[in-house]
Write a protein that holds these residues in place. Structure first.
Motif, PDB file in Angstrom:
ATOM      1  N   PHE A  94       0.816  -1.214   0.000  1.00  0.00           N
ATOM      2  CA  PHE A  94       0.000   0.000   0.000  1.00  0.00           C
ATOM      3  C   PHE A  94       0.855   1.274   0.000  1.00  0.00           C
ATOM      4  N   LEU A  95       1.947   1.264   0.735  1.00  0.00           N
ATOM      5  CA  LEU A  95       2.819   2.442   0.777  1.00  0.00           C
ATOM      6  C   LEU A  95       3.465   2.715  -0.578  1.00  0.00           C
ATOM      7  N   LEU A 102       0.793   8.388   1.532  1.00  0.00           N
ATOM      8  CA  LEU A 102      -0.148   8.977   2.496  1.00  0.00           C
ATOM      9  C   LEU A 102      -1.024   7.927   3.182  1.00  0.00           C
ATOM     10  N   VAL A 103      -0.999   6.702   2.689  1.00  0.00           N
ATOM     11  CA  VAL A 103      -1.699   5.609   3.377  1.00  0.00           C
ATOM     12  C   VAL A 103      -1.160   5.483   4.798  1.00  0.00           C
ATOM     13  N   SER A 104       0.059   5.956   4.999  1.00  0.00           N
ATOM     14  CA  SER A 104       0.674   5.888   6.330  1.00  0.00           C
ATOM     15  C   SER A 104      -0.157   6.616   7.383  1.00  0.00           C
ATOM     16  N   LEU A 105      -1.023   7.527   6.948  1.00  0.00           N
ATOM     17  CA  LEU A 105      -1.919   8.201   7.897  1.00  0.00           C
ATOM     18  C   LEU A 105      -2.877   7.218   8.571  1.00  0.00           C
ATOM     19  N   CYS A 106      -3.138   6.097   7.933  1.00  0.00           N
ATOM     20  CA  CYS A 106      -4.076   5.092   8.454  1.00  0.00           C
ATOM     21  C   CYS A 106      -3.343   3.882   9.012  1.00  0.00           C
ATOM     22  N   ILE A 122      -5.588   2.090  -4.312  1.00  0.00           N
ATOM     23  CA  ILE A 122      -5.807   0.808  -3.646  1.00  0.00           C
ATOM     24  C   ILE A 122      -7.145   0.251  -4.114  1.00  0.00           C
ATOM     25  N   HIS A 123      -7.082  -0.890  -4.766  1.00  0.00           N
ATOM     26  CA  HIS A 123      -8.300  -1.512  -5.275  1.00  0.00           C
ATOM     27  C   HIS A 123      -9.088  -2.128  -4.121  1.00  0.00           C
ATOM     28  N   PRO A 124     -10.411  -2.044  -4.191  1.00  0.00           N
ATOM     29  CA  PRO A 124     -11.234  -2.597  -3.101  1.00  0.00           C
ATOM     30  C   PRO A 124     -10.894  -4.048  -2.763  1.00  0.00           C
ATOM     31  N   VAL A 137      -6.980  -7.530   3.274  1.00  0.00           N
ATOM     32  CA  VAL A 137      -6.417  -7.134   4.573  1.00  0.00           C
ATOM     33  C   VAL A 137      -7.498  -7.219   5.641  1.00  0.00           C
ATOM     34  N   GLU A 138      -8.691  -6.762   5.294  1.00  0.00           N
ATOM     35  CA  GLU A 138      -9.798  -6.779   6.252  1.00  0.00           C
ATOM     36  C   GLU A 138     -10.126  -8.197   6.701  1.00  0.00           C
TER      37      GLU A 138
END
Length: 129
Positions: A68-69, A74-78, A109-111, A117-118
């Protein structure tokens, strides 16, 4: 948007400390890493505020973080993912933010990727329950 769109919540019959330990074991078994554990009740009590027991456990999968990075830093915010253990009116809840939310904010990021991950995060929570 409803809370269930954002958070995966389960109740456990374990007491608060048992639930926290169970999360740590479940994270390790899944091959993820624990970054930090925050005792919110303790930190707020130091400032004079009284709250129910709550710990925030930050966890990470290097495999997904790397993927993801590379798409958007900016994914790092999450990151890292958070799992909260909350005692509320004698009930203990284990709560994780749903990573599927990432694809709503980061179009790179594709759903399907965030759902993968979820699924792992839910497995960690369910195995700790």
């Amino acid at each position: 948007m409803k809370i269930g769109d954002f958070a995966y919540i389960v109740e456990t019959k374990k007491n608060f400390e048992e639930a926290c330990i169970s999360i740590l074991k479940s994270v390790e078994k899944k091959g993820w890493s624990v970054f930090s554990i925050y005792d919110l009740r303790e930190r707020l009590a130091a400032k004079g505020y009284d709250h129910n027991k709550m710990k925030i456990i930050e966890i990470c999968s290097a495999k997904y973080a790397d993927k993801f990075l590379k798409k958007n830093s900016l994914v790092s915010l999450c990151m890292p993912c958070k799992i909260n253990v909350i005692e509320d009116n004698s009930f203990v809840k284990i709560v994780g933010m749903k990573p599927s939310m990432l694809s709503l904010f980061f179009t790179e990021i594709h759903p399907e990727e965030s759902v993968e991950v979820e699924a792992e995060l839910k497995e960690i929570v369910d195995n700790a329950k």
